[in-house]
Motif scaffolding. Structure first.
Motif, PDB file in Angstrom:
ATOM      1  N   THR A 264       0.953  -1.115   0.102  1.00  0.00           N
ATOM      2  CA  THR A 264      -0.065   0.010   0.112  1.00  0.00           C
ATOM      3  C   THR A 264       0.751   1.298   0.026  1.00  0.00           C
ATOM      4  O   THR A 264       1.541   1.172   0.751  1.00  0.00           O
ATOM      5  CB  THR A 264      -1.092  -0.122   1.019  1.00  0.00           C
TER       6      THR A 264
ATOM      7  N   GLY B 176      -2.248  -1.217  -3.683  1.00  0.00           N
ATOM      8  CA  GLY B 176      -3.167  -0.076  -3.420  1.00  0.00           C
ATOM      9  C   GLY B 176      -2.714   0.994  -2.894  1.00  0.00           C
ATOM     10  O   GLY B 176      -1.521   1.205  -2.663  1.00  0.00           O
TER      11      GLY B 176
ATOM     12  N   ALA C 104      -5.201  -2.892  -6.023  1.00  0.00           N
ATOM     13  CA  ALA C 104      -6.181  -3.293  -5.016  1.00  0.00           C
ATOM     14  C   ALA C 104      -7.605  -2.919  -5.591  1.00  0.00           C
ATOM     15  O   ALA C 104      -8.025  -2.121  -6.317  1.00  0.00           O
ATOM     16  CB  ALA C 104      -5.674  -2.629  -3.901  1.00  0.00           C
TER      17      ALA C 104
END
Lengths: 317, 317
Positions: free
Chosen positions: B136, B257, B292
């Protein structure tokens, strides 16, 4: 004695195939090694392996399984050797099926570095642990990973290749196309080449024979500053990869074996000091850095332990 | 509808605590966010969380568990938050026990990036996979690892910190003492700083506000060569870390993501091209690189799914 069965452990190398009978982490009998170069066809080499296995079985009852460690990519589930770069004709060989058919024993085929990791986990320095990273330092730098009490093989059995991870995103390109692979800095030959160059830059001529890891260990023990610097550099680079393993996997222990590891404190000292300088407390306080228990026999011992497990004889610590 | 129970998912951030009711990967109700800065004492903030939870429970029956994603190290097994750098007083807080005592519901406490990985694994882009690495990309670069169908937390719950792994063993020292951490190259602020400097070097003044990832995405879409180069550099650095994850873990998929990932092709294009240039066939041919599925709600969704699993309601794909 108990009724723990014996297993055949086979360490399939680029030049020779070594076979032993393993009992609870001890190689209790050896067959003479087979030279891979004597066989043009994989089938003939497999037949030679089977003769060696049958010879050992004639001397030992209770042999329950065969484990083979291979120097290259294997499909562990199917027992297929994808490709051996150093042995003629070994492409897509269903070794597990052939050994099972020819011997009637259950067999497993695994990557050699995973076998080493398995040996250390089940029988060696990592007994009883659940989270473990093993490195083996030699001509190549191999590895194996245990997480949550299981071997990590990944989607296509390619996991655990610690030596192929990068320590420099703009480093030079290695054999597999990857940039800055650890192996391309701390493999035997790279250590030697780096040392020859370092001596040359300092106005000293040293041959590659002088600069093997064993030769550099002797020189460093005698206080040679260039050799000491080489080992410090090796430790610095290993520390980077070990740190990465910590952040990714947070192992209880890092286990280090293979020929280069025989330099002992010359490797472990600088490596630990570079590592601790950059590891934060939660990792540093609980990480064990351990020398491997097994040397040349690690592959046989690990392959045998794995073979027994897969055959339904779990290896108890 | 079925009798799948609902869960409370809590995304505990540095400045605000967001709470939602989650049903099968969907946030079906939200509570107003709580500002962490309004509370001097952890106990008072926990009481505010409990009031929010009880308010949501008054509107929804069948709430069976509470999951909390935390921005820092947690002990997942004991449910203790070790330390939050951005929230006053949060040192060694037994959050799981306190929530369970005050609500009577089973609770789990997990690292926020692990929650994001859990959401993608159980409900998002990685459904049904067994070997997965999630990244992320935002102010920080977090991650989570699934291997052999299990979350990898490691010995002390520190695993999965993909953003702290090094891409340069002699890179600059980051917040945790580590040299050359990915986060210190591709975190939001580092992207901005690098861009401001690159424009300055080219004789152009751009402010930090011009050089947010969103601003640089706009500039790159308009063809600005400096912005395009910045994204290529981000992709090159991400590729190094992703390659390392492939050699170590051989995942079926990498899921990416976070805010920076919203630059879309500007990130995924260069990253994939740098990655494929250095990944060998067995990895390249079978690796999925996936955006994501979840955005800001990933933490809540993952925390809720994890809470249900731990409470004995397995999340079926």
């Amino acid at each position: 004695m108990s009724d723990t069965p014996l297993a055949i452990g086979i360490d399939f190398g680029g030049t020779s195939v070594k076979t032993g009978v393993v009992f609870r982490g001890n190689v209790i009998d050896h067959a003479p090694p087979i030279s891979t170069q004597d066989f043009d066809e994989p089938e003939d080499l497999i037949d030679a392996m089977v003769r060696v296995i049958e010879d050992l079985r004639s001397r030992h009852s209770h042999i329950a399984a065969i484990g083979v460690g291979m120097p290259g990519f294997v499909d562990f589930d199917r027992g297929v050797v994808y490709n051996l770069t150093n042995v003629r004709g070994w492409v897509e060989i269903p070794l597990k099926a052939k050994l099972e058919e020819k011997t009637g024993l259950p067999a497993v085929v695994e990557n050699d570095a995973n076998c080493m990791a398995y040996a250390e986990w089940k029988r060696g320095a990592g007994r009883g642990l659940k989270h473990l990273v093993c490195l083996t330092l030699g001509t190549g730098v191999g590895g194996g990973i245990i997480a949550n009490g299981q071997m990590v093989r990944g989607a296509r059995h390619g996991a655990g290749e610690v030596g192929q991870t990068s320590i420099d995103y703009r480093g030079r390109r290695g054999a597999y196309g990857n940039l800055g692979a650890l192996e391309d800095y701390v493999g035997n030959n790279e250590i030697t080449n780096t040392a020859v160059e370092a001596y040359h830059a300092a106005g000293t001529h040293k041959s590659a024979e002088d600069c093997t890891p064993a030769g550099l260990a002797s020189a460093a023990h005698a206080g040679d500053p260039i050799a000491l610097q080489i080992w410090d550099d090796v430790g610095e680079k290993l520390a980077c990869t070990i740190m990465n393993c910590c952040w990714l996997l947070n192992p209880e222990a890092i286990i280090i074996g293979g020929g280069v590891a025989r330099a002992g404190d010359l490797v472990f000292g600088p490596m630990t000091s570079h590592l601790y300088a950059q590891l934060s407390a939660p990792f540093k306080d609980h990480l064990m850095i351990l020398p491997a228990r097994f040397g040349n026999e690690a592959g046989m011992i690990g392959a045998a332990a794995l073979a027994l497990e897969q055959a339904g004889f779990p290896v108890e610590p």
